[in-house]
Design an enzyme around this catalytic site. Structure first.
Site, PDB file in Angstrom:
ATOM      1  N   ARG A 138      22.265 -22.432   7.839  1.00 33.15           N
ATOM      2  CA  ARG A 138      22.569 -22.812   9.367  1.00 33.15           C
ATOM      3  C   ARG A 138      21.633 -22.534  10.247  1.00 33.15           C
ATOM      4  NH1 ARG A 138      29.094 -22.340   8.291  1.00 33.15           N
ATOM      5  NH2 ARG A 138      28.151 -20.781   6.472  1.00 33.15           N
ATOM      6  N   ASP A 192      32.666 -25.230 -17.084  1.00 32.92           N
ATOM      7  CA  ASP A 192      33.691 -26.248 -17.326  1.00 32.92           C
ATOM      8  C   ASP A 192      33.851 -25.313 -18.756  1.00 32.92           C
ATOM      9  OD1 ASP A 192      34.799 -28.429 -18.228  1.00 32.92           O
ATOM     10  OD2 ASP A 192      34.693 -29.669 -16.710  1.00 32.92           O
ATOM     11  N   LYS A 200      27.049 -25.053  -9.001  1.00 35.13           N
ATOM     12  CA  LYS A 200      27.834 -24.012  -9.660  1.00 35.13           C
ATOM     13  C   LYS A 200      28.461 -24.523 -10.507  1.00 35.13           C
ATOM     14  CE  LYS A 200      28.108 -22.283  -5.184  1.00 35.13           C
ATOM     15  NZ  LYS A 200      27.411 -23.235  -4.194  1.00 35.13           N
ATOM     16  N   LYS A 232      17.258 -25.472  -1.316  1.00 36.07           N
ATOM     17  CA  LYS A 232      19.059 -26.331  -1.835  1.00 36.07           C
ATOM     18  C   LYS A 232      19.254 -27.270  -1.897  1.00 36.07           C
ATOM     19  CE  LYS A 232      22.288 -23.452  -0.884  1.00 36.07           C
ATOM     20  NZ  LYS A 232      23.555 -24.421  -1.051  1.00 36.07           N
ATOM     21  N   ASP A 277      21.900 -26.473  -6.414  1.00 37.12           N
ATOM     22  CA  ASP A 277      23.520 -25.361  -6.458  1.00 37.12           C
ATOM     23  C   ASP A 277      24.566 -25.974  -6.509  1.00 37.12           C
ATOM     24  OD1 ASP A 277      24.807 -23.104  -5.910  1.00 37.12           O
ATOM     25  OD2 ASP A 277      24.820 -23.483  -3.725  1.00 37.12           O
ATOM     26  N   THR A 331      30.098 -15.330  -1.186  1.00 35.85           N
ATOM     27  CA  THR A 331      30.044 -14.733  -0.491  1.00 35.85           C
ATOM     28  C   THR A 331      30.631 -14.459   1.325  1.00 35.85           C
ATOM     29  OG1 THR A 331      28.153 -15.874   0.355  1.00 35.85           O
ATOM     30  CG2 THR A 331      27.644 -13.817  -0.684  1.00 35.85           C
TER      31      THR A 331
END
Length: 230
Positions: A209, A65, A62, A33, A60, A117
């Protein structure tokens, strides 16, 4: 998709990222990603470099617009041979449909972000003034995305059963907020373990992470993949 573990490239620079990837055997298939931070630093050349190494890419960005801007942006991205691209479901039906139209002729699957999330019920109610319970809000956005031509959604694994029921089993549910039991939750509010996500029906999981900040990154990845696929 064959239910991949998607590694979120949470690195300070591309050199650190490549060092991480060099730990893996050259023939190991990885799904990566690229988020806003790394894309803004390194752009399409970085995407191309990783594709040339044989990796699958989840871009990714997102997008959110006006429909015409999103469509034209997707027409550009359609040439990049990435496997997944995100937009915000809250952009509405016309924007989602425009994004899908922009990707026409490519193999890029369009995923709509439902609720980040990092947002829980308190933020949803008090900050965004959304009166619906979190799971109902996510399900409504997922159904909107499904009806507007998206291939799937980004959602917590906790909402996957309801999303599948509101759409169909082929509608992709890609779940971030994945943490092994031993990992810190961090800034995530709605988290699950890999095995929980599997039981709930997620089609892919996104892990950052717990892998990229682990002392032994390769083994951290392999342990998560083992838990996810067993």
């Amino acid at each position: 998709m064959d239910k991949p573990v998607i590694v979120a490239l949470d690195f300070a620079d591309d050199f650190e990222c490549i060092n991480f990837l060099n730990q893996f055997p050259k023939n190991q298939s990885l799904f990566l990603k690229i988020g806003l931070e790394m894309f803004c630093q390194y752009g399409y050349p970085f995407v191309k470099r990783l594709r040339e190494r044989g990796y699958n890419i989840f871009l990714d960005l997102k997008l959110h617009d006006i429909p015409n801007t999103v469509k034209r942006t997707c027409q550009v991205i359609a040439k990049w041979d990435v496997q997944l691209l995100t937009i915000h479901a809250s952009g509405g039906a016309e924007m989602i449909a425009a994004a899908k139209e922009g990707l026409a002729g490519s193999n890029t699957k369009l995923l709509a972000v439902t609720q980040l999330t990092s947002l829980g019920q308190v933020e949803l109610t008090n900050e965004l003034q959304v009166s619906l319970p979190s799971q109902d809000y996510v399900t409504r956005l997922a159904k909107l995305a499904f009806n507007s031509g998206a291939d799937g959604v980004i959602s917590s694994a906790l909402e996957v059963p309801m999303i599948k029921e509101a759409t169909n089993e082929d509608f992709l549910c890609v779940s971030p907020g994945i943490r092994p039991k031993s990992a810190q939750v961090g800034d995530q509010k709605r988290v699950t373990t890999p095995s929980q996500a599997k039981k709930l029906g997620s089609d892919a999981i996104v892990v950052g992470r717990p892998i990229t900040q682990a002392k032994d990154q390769y083994n951290a990845y392999m342990n998560i993949e083992k838990e996810w696929t067993k």
